[in-house]
Write an enzyme that holds these catalytic residues in place. Sequence first.
Site, short mmCIF file in Angstrom:
data_model
loop_
_atom_site.label_atom_id
_atom_site.label_comp_id
_atom_site.label_asym_id
_atom_site.label_seq_id
_atom_site.Cartn_x
_atom_site.Cartn_y
_atom_site.Cartn_z
CG ASN A 62 -37.05 5.83 12.78
OD1 ASN A 62 -36.95 4.68 13.19
ND2 ASN A 62 -38.17 6.31 12.27
CG ASN A 75 -40.62 6.90 8.60
OD1 ASN A 75 -40.43 7.90 7.92
ND2 ASN A 75 -39.85 6.57 9.61
#
Length: 140
Positions: A62, A75
Amino acid sequence: MRTLLILALVAFIGAAVEGKKFSQCALVKELLKHGIPKNEMANWICLIEHESGYNTKATHRNTDGSIDYGLFQINNRYWCNSSGGPGKDCHVTCAALLSDNINASVQCAKLIKRRQGWRAWYGWINHCNGKKLPNVNHCY
Ligand SMILES: *[C@@H]1O[C@H](CO)[C@@H](O)[C@H](O)[C@H]1NC(C)=O
Ligand SMILES: *[C@@H]1O[C@H](CO)[C@@H](O)[C@H](O)[C@H]1NC(C)=O
Protein backbone atom coordinates in the site's frame (compact mmCIF):
# COMPACT_ATOMS: atom_id res chain seq x y z
CA MET A 1 -8.31 -2.64 4.50
CA ARG A 2 -10.70 0.08 5.40
CA THR A 3 -8.14 2.57 6.51
CA LEU A 4 -6.25 2.43 3.26
CA LEU A 5 -8.20 4.60 0.91
CA ILE A 6 -5.98 3.81 -2.00
CA LEU A 7 -7.43 0.33 -2.16
CA ALA A 8 -10.73 1.85 -3.13
CA LEU A 9 -9.09 3.10 -6.26
CA VAL A 10 -6.60 0.46 -7.08
CA ALA A 11 -7.74 -3.11 -7.43
CA PHE A 12 -4.21 -4.30 -7.80
CA ILE A 13 -3.03 -7.72 -6.93
CA GLY A 14 0.66 -7.71 -6.31
CA ALA A 15 3.44 -10.00 -7.32
CA ALA A 16 1.91 -13.40 -7.08
CA VAL A 17 4.75 -15.85 -6.79
CA GLU A 18 3.50 -19.32 -7.65
CA GLY A 19 0.66 -19.26 -5.18
CA LYS A 20 -2.00 -21.84 -4.89
CA LYS A 21 -4.85 -20.61 -7.01
CA PHE A 22 -8.05 -22.26 -5.89
CA SER A 23 -10.98 -22.98 -8.15
CA GLN A 24 -14.17 -21.44 -6.79
CA CYS A 25 -15.63 -24.75 -5.58
CA ALA A 26 -12.36 -26.02 -4.11
CA LEU A 27 -12.20 -22.83 -2.08
CA VAL A 28 -15.84 -23.12 -0.98
CA LYS A 29 -15.11 -26.60 0.37
CA GLU A 30 -11.99 -25.41 2.21
CA LEU A 31 -13.85 -22.48 3.74
CA LEU A 32 -16.62 -24.79 4.94
CA LYS A 33 -14.04 -27.07 6.54
CA HIS A 34 -12.64 -24.10 8.44
CA GLY A 35 -16.00 -23.02 9.78
CA ILE A 36 -17.33 -20.46 7.32
CA PRO A 37 -21.12 -20.86 7.40
CA LYS A 38 -23.04 -21.46 4.18
CA ASN A 39 -25.13 -18.34 4.64
CA GLU A 40 -21.98 -16.18 4.48
CA MET A 41 -20.28 -18.12 1.71
CA ALA A 42 -21.33 -16.01 -1.29
CA ASN A 43 -20.05 -12.85 0.40
CA TRP A 44 -16.72 -14.45 1.33
CA ILE A 45 -16.22 -15.84 -2.17
CA CYS A 46 -17.03 -12.47 -3.72
CA LEU A 47 -14.63 -10.75 -1.31
CA ILE A 48 -11.78 -13.19 -1.97
CA GLU A 49 -12.35 -13.05 -5.71
CA HIS A 50 -11.87 -9.28 -5.70
CA GLU A 51 -9.16 -9.09 -3.05
CA SER A 52 -6.80 -11.82 -4.27
CA GLY A 53 -8.29 -13.62 -7.27
CA TYR A 54 -8.32 -16.82 -5.11
CA ASN A 55 -4.51 -16.75 -4.92
CA THR A 56 -3.06 -17.67 -1.52
CA LYS A 57 0.26 -15.97 -2.34
CA ALA A 58 -1.14 -12.59 -3.40
CA THR A 59 0.58 -9.62 -1.79
CA HIS A 60 0.09 -5.91 -2.26
CA ARG A 61 2.13 -3.00 -0.97
CA ASN A 62 0.00 0.00 0.00
CA THR A 63 1.01 3.62 -0.36
CA ASP A 64 1.64 3.88 3.40
CA GLY A 65 4.17 1.06 3.13
CA SER A 66 2.01 -1.56 4.81
CA ILE A 67 1.46 -4.86 3.02
CA ASP A 68 -1.66 -6.96 2.43
CA TYR A 69 -1.28 -10.74 2.50
CA GLY A 70 -3.04 -13.72 1.01
CA LEU A 71 -6.57 -14.67 0.02
CA PHE A 72 -8.17 -11.99 2.18
CA GLN A 73 -5.42 -9.40 1.69
CA ILE A 74 -4.89 -9.00 5.42
CA ASN A 75 -2.84 -5.97 6.43
CA ASN A 76 0.33 -6.11 8.53
CA ARG A 77 -0.32 -2.79 10.17
CA TYR A 78 -2.88 -4.27 12.55
CA TRP A 79 -3.37 -7.98 12.03
CA CYS A 80 -0.19 -9.96 11.34
CA ASN A 81 3.49 -9.63 12.21
CA SER A 82 5.84 -9.45 9.24
CA SER A 83 9.01 -9.34 11.32
CA GLY A 84 9.75 -12.77 12.68
CA GLY A 85 7.30 -14.34 15.08
CA PRO A 86 3.53 -14.32 15.43
CA GLY A 87 2.01 -11.02 16.49
CA LYS A 88 -0.52 -8.24 16.17
CA ASP A 89 -4.25 -8.82 16.64
CA CYS A 90 -4.43 -12.18 14.86
CA HIS A 91 -1.29 -13.49 16.61
CA VAL A 92 0.15 -14.82 13.38
CA THR A 93 3.09 -14.24 11.12
CA CYS A 94 2.17 -12.62 7.83
CA ALA A 95 3.94 -15.49 6.08
CA ALA A 96 1.37 -17.87 7.58
CA LEU A 97 -1.30 -15.91 5.72
CA LEU A 98 0.30 -16.94 2.41
CA SER A 99 0.19 -20.66 3.15
CA ASP A 100 -1.68 -23.15 1.00
CA ASN A 101 -3.19 -24.23 4.30
CA ILE A 102 -5.81 -21.52 4.65
CA ASN A 103 -6.59 -22.02 8.33
CA ALA A 104 -4.60 -19.09 9.70
CA SER A 105 -6.01 -16.76 7.06
CA VAL A 106 -9.59 -17.86 7.69
CA GLN A 107 -9.32 -17.50 11.47
CA CYS A 108 -7.83 -14.03 11.08
CA ALA A 109 -10.44 -12.97 8.51
CA LYS A 110 -13.20 -14.08 10.88
CA LEU A 111 -11.72 -11.90 13.63
CA ILE A 112 -11.56 -8.91 11.29
CA LYS A 113 -15.18 -9.41 10.28
CA ARG A 114 -16.26 -9.72 13.92
CA ARG A 115 -14.53 -6.44 14.72
CA GLN A 116 -15.23 -4.36 11.62
CA GLY A 117 -17.77 -6.23 9.51
CA TRP A 118 -17.58 -6.74 5.74
CA ARG A 119 -16.69 -3.09 5.39
CA ALA A 120 -13.15 -3.84 6.48
CA TRP A 121 -12.57 -4.83 2.83
CA TYR A 122 -12.71 -2.41 -0.07
CA GLY A 123 -12.97 -5.38 -2.40
CA TRP A 124 -16.26 -6.18 -0.70
CA ILE A 125 -17.50 -2.58 -0.54
CA ASN A 126 -16.76 -1.93 -4.18
CA HIS A 127 -17.72 -5.22 -5.76
CA CYS A 128 -20.03 -7.15 -3.43
CA ASN A 129 -22.07 -4.77 -1.29
CA GLY A 130 -25.58 -4.69 -2.75
CA LYS A 131 -24.37 -6.48 -5.88
CA LYS A 132 -25.37 -9.81 -7.31
CA LEU A 133 -23.22 -12.31 -5.44
CA PRO A 134 -21.68 -15.43 -6.96
CA ASN A 135 -23.94 -18.46 -6.80
CA VAL A 136 -21.99 -21.19 -5.05
CA ASN A 137 -24.81 -23.67 -4.52
CA HIS A 138 -23.47 -25.99 -7.20
CA CYS A 139 -20.37 -26.47 -5.06
CA TYR A 140 -22.13 -28.27 -2.19
C1 LIG B 1 7.09 -9.76 15.69
O1 LIG B 1 8.02 -10.82 15.85
C2 LIG B 1 9.25 -10.44 16.40
C3 LIG B 1 10.16 -11.65 16.38
O2 LIG B 1 9.60 -12.74 17.08
C4 LIG B 1 9.01 -9.94 17.83
O3 LIG B 1 10.24 -9.53 18.39
C5 LIG B 1 8.04 -8.77 17.77
O4 LIG B 1 7.73 -8.35 19.08
C6 LIG B 1 6.77 -9.17 17.05
N1 LIG B 1 5.91 -8.01 16.89
C7 LIG B 1 4.67 -7.95 17.36
C8 LIG B 1 3.92 -6.69 17.09
O5 LIG B 1 4.16 -8.87 17.97
C1 LIG C 1 -6.90 -23.20 12.95
O1 LIG C 1 -6.32 -22.13 13.62
C2 LIG C 1 -6.87 -21.91 14.90
C3 LIG C 1 -6.34 -20.59 15.45
O2 LIG C 1 -4.98 -20.46 15.21
C4 LIG C 1 -6.53 -23.11 15.79
O3 LIG C 1 -7.04 -22.92 17.08
C5 LIG C 1 -7.14 -24.35 15.15
O4 LIG C 1 -6.76 -25.50 15.89
C6 LIG C 1 -6.70 -24.52 13.72
N1 LIG C 1 -7.50 -25.56 13.08
C7 LIG C 1 -6.95 -26.44 12.24
C8 LIG C 1 -7.88 -27.39 11.60
O5 LIG C 1 -5.75 -26.45 11.99
